[in-house]
Design a protein around this motif. Sequence first.
Motif, short mmCIF file in Angstrom:
data_model
loop_
_atom_site.label_atom_id
_atom_site.label_comp_id
_atom_site.label_asym_id
_atom_site.label_seq_id
_atom_site.Cartn_x
_atom_site.Cartn_y
_atom_site.Cartn_z
N TYR A 1 8.38 7.99 -1.26
CA TYR A 1 8.31 6.70 -0.97
C TYR A 1 8.71 6.46 0.32
O TYR A 1 9.48 6.87 1.09
CB TYR A 1 9.15 5.73 -1.81
N PRO A 2 7.93 5.12 1.00
CA PRO A 2 8.31 4.84 2.39
C PRO A 2 9.81 4.67 2.43
O PRO A 2 10.60 4.10 1.49
CB PRO A 2 7.53 3.65 2.74
N SER A 3 10.71 5.14 3.62
CA SER A 3 12.09 4.94 3.69
C SER A 3 12.09 3.49 3.58
O SER A 3 13.68 3.27 2.91
CB SER A 3 12.41 5.55 4.87
N VAL A 4 11.44 2.49 4.19
CA VAL A 4 12.05 1.14 4.26
C VAL A 4 11.97 0.64 2.83
O VAL A 4 12.88 -0.15 2.35
CB VAL A 4 11.08 0.17 4.94
N VAL A 5 11.18 1.42 1.84
CA VAL A 5 11.44 0.81 0.54
C VAL A 5 12.71 1.36 -0.23
O VAL A 5 13.34 0.55 -0.95
CB VAL A 5 10.05 1.39 -0.37
N ILE A 6 12.79 2.70 -0.01
CA ILE A 6 14.00 3.21 -0.72
C ILE A 6 15.32 2.53 -0.21
O ILE A 6 16.34 2.20 -0.89
CB ILE A 6 13.97 4.96 -0.20
N GLU A 7 15.19 2.26 1.23
CA GLU A 7 16.58 1.76 1.69
C GLU A 7 16.87 0.36 1.08
O GLU A 7 17.91 -0.12 0.72
CB GLU A 7 16.42 1.48 3.33
N ARG A 8 15.66 -0.49 1.20
CA ARG A 8 15.84 -1.86 0.81
C ARG A 8 16.22 -1.93 -0.84
O ARG A 8 17.10 -2.81 -1.22
CB ARG A 8 14.57 -2.79 1.11
N LYS B 1 13.94 7.54 -8.28
CA LYS B 1 13.80 8.60 -7.17
C LYS B 1 12.82 9.80 -7.50
O LYS B 1 12.70 10.09 -8.57
CB LYS B 1 15.16 9.01 -6.50
N LEU B 2 12.22 10.00 -6.51
CA LEU B 2 11.27 11.47 -6.92
C LEU B 2 12.06 12.50 -6.36
O LEU B 2 12.73 12.43 -5.26
CB LEU B 2 9.89 11.36 -6.14
N THR B 3 12.18 13.52 -7.23
CA THR B 3 12.87 14.84 -6.66
C THR B 3 12.26 15.61 -5.71
O THR B 3 10.63 15.26 -5.40
CB THR B 3 13.22 15.77 -8.05
N SER B 4 12.67 16.54 -4.95
CA SER B 4 12.04 17.01 -3.90
C SER B 4 10.83 17.79 -4.37
O SER B 4 9.76 18.08 -3.79
CB SER B 4 12.77 18.09 -2.83
N LEU C 1 0.86 -1.21 0.08
CA LEU C 1 0.04 -0.08 0.01
C LEU C 1 0.94 1.31 -0.01
O LEU C 1 0.60 2.20 -0.72
CB LEU C 1 -0.68 -0.09 1.09
N GLY C 2 1.98 1.28 0.86
CA GLY C 2 2.68 2.26 0.97
C GLY C 2 3.57 3.00 -0.28
O GLY C 2 3.65 4.26 -0.31
N LEU C 3 3.81 1.90 -1.18
CA LEU C 3 4.40 2.62 -2.25
C LEU C 3 3.81 3.40 -2.96
O LEU C 3 4.37 4.55 -3.55
CB LEU C 3 4.38 1.17 -3.26
N TYR C 4 2.56 3.50 -2.96
CA TYR C 4 1.57 4.64 -3.63
C TYR C 4 0.93 5.34 -2.60
O TYR C 4 0.78 6.72 -2.98
CB TYR C 4 0.33 3.91 -4.45
N ALA C 5 0.67 4.79 -1.59
CA ALA C 5 -0.31 5.70 -0.37
C ALA C 5 0.77 6.78 0.29
O ALA C 5 0.47 7.99 0.36
CB ALA C 5 -0.84 4.74 0.35
N HIS C 6 1.89 6.32 0.68
CA HIS C 6 3.11 7.26 1.16
C HIS C 6 3.32 8.51 0.37
O HIS C 6 3.25 9.54 1.22
CB HIS C 6 4.17 6.64 1.40
N PRO C 7 3.44 8.53 -0.87
CA PRO C 7 3.90 9.88 -1.31
C PRO C 7 2.38 10.49 -1.37
O PRO C 7 2.72 11.87 -1.55
CB PRO C 7 4.11 9.17 -2.71
N ILE C 8 1.40 10.25 -1.57
CA ILE C 8 0.15 10.92 -1.75
C ILE C 8 -0.51 11.11 -0.33
O ILE C 8 -0.89 12.54 -0.14
CB ILE C 8 -0.90 10.04 -2.66
N PHE C 9 -0.61 10.33 0.66
CA PHE C 9 -1.55 10.56 1.76
C PHE C 9 -0.57 11.11 3.16
O PHE C 9 -1.15 11.05 4.28
CB PHE C 9 -2.28 9.34 2.08
N THR C 10 0.75 11.07 3.02
CA THR C 10 1.43 11.47 4.35
C THR C 10 1.70 12.79 4.22
O THR C 10 1.94 13.52 3.08
CB THR C 10 2.62 10.47 4.55
N GLY C 11 2.00 13.34 5.37
CA GLY C 11 2.51 14.75 5.53
C GLY C 11 4.12 14.80 4.84
O GLY C 11 4.27 15.93 4.42
N HIS C 12 4.78 13.85 5.04
CA HIS C 12 6.32 13.54 4.65
C HIS C 12 6.38 13.52 3.24
O HIS C 12 7.26 14.11 2.73
CB HIS C 12 6.88 12.63 5.37
#
Length: 477
Positions: free
Chosen positions: A271-278, A295-298, A257-268
């Motif tokens: 991608y979720p940091s665990v996804v990026i790291e792994r 990567k997504l640019t800032s 879920l987070g792969l798509y939801a984290h970029p859209i629905f969190t204040g931060h």
Amino acid sequence: TGFAAGQDNLAFPDGFLLGAATASYQIEGGWDADGKGVNIWDTLTHEHPVFVDDAYTGDVADDSYHLYMEDVKQLKNMGAQVYRFSISWARILPEGHDTIINTRGIDYYNRLINTLLDNGIEPIVSIYHWDLPQRLQDLGGWPNIVLAIYTENYARVLFKNFGDRVKLWITFNEPRIFMGGYTSDTGMAPSINTPGIGDYLTSRTVLIAHANIYHMYEREFKQQQKGKIGITLTGFWCEPLTPDFTERCERYQQFQLGLYAHPIFTGHGDYPSVVIERVDNNSKVEGFTTSRLPKLTSEEVNYIKGTYDFFGINFYTAQVGLNGVVGGIPSRERDMGTIVLQDPNWPVSASSWLRVVPWAFRKQLNWIAKEYVNPPICVTENGFSDYGGLNDTNRVLYYTEYMKEMLKAIHIDGVNVCGYTAWSLIDNFEWLHGYTERFGVYAVNFDDPGRPRIPKESAKVLTEIFNTRKIPERFLD
Ligand code: PNW
């Protein structure tokens, strides 16, 4: 269970929307009617019939292109307030681009929308439910970032033509599933074998396309049309085998879920940091000089963040999660590093992946509410498959048990759920399983050219639920 007979707990709140859902390729047929272009599911079913059980196609399906009035009639009979359907991109834009607009395709959706409204049923429209115009696949499909612009141009045509009457829009249905079309050469369309690469490229294009559509609507249409825009995501609930595996299930949720939801629905955002790291780390170990995760640019992170009016969730089932690494090198499954199984005691359906786990629905809704700070959640799909037949007792049980768990999430846990559309209104083309797995509450005989829609037992129970706006007492625990 804290859920007593006779309490309002069994009732749907005022304003809660009840209805049913379908998708264009699965029901419409008319695959080459009136100027429609070819899409990737036409290509898959015509050129690779062996990929589909029984070699079926969606060429005719439920023939809703001609029989849409039958669908509306059944929705009306059920007392549905909303109907979720999707628009076939290639029926509107045969070439994929907005250079040629097929007015007969526009006419079809105008007829459908107007018939719904005449019958007091509100449309919920999915802009993309997996049927990409073949012309755009010829450019590489979703891994090509240029599709983020072409999707925006397609969506603009829809807002211009239908936005005066359609107020609820879903940009994408289940990107987590359709990105799988880029992970195997025998899988979902377009069957491209680039696991761990093409799927992540797809996620980036989809996120930017979604944000493009959201911002374009705000700039060009929202003030006048006053509609709402969301995205529909899906994941299985992950239940840790023992508390020791809680972190692995959390990681599973972030990859699904987070792969798509984290970029859209969190204040931060992002991608979720665990996804990026792994993914970064696995890429390095595998010898890639650059990470497989684009990567997504800032700037992009800020552009994508907050682009929603509601969170659409399709929920079906659960898995048990434990530690361990499986999956090819490279692959998203391996990047995730969680092993999931289904409990053999959970009741089965006709779909290998779908077991009946009602309590997981309440947990998943609570997880979303907590992780994304209580967004309005619309349940855009939930349903059960069997092999056909009108006495679908198991489907009746599925719906009533899952709805009771959703009502607990609403009334006891305070989760903000705004509506529910059952999957599916009618038996239809179940992707790689053709017509062998049936999800409809109305039965359809695909050997009968008239494709009559016959109510199953579940349609009768949903009719009762939609009209009384509560779960009948006979279904209490
Ligand atoms: C959803 N899985 O897909 C889709 O949105 C519908 O088009 C589809 O008919 C329905 O659920 C039933 O399958 C899924 O394998 C397809 O995990 C496959 C899975 C999940 C959802």
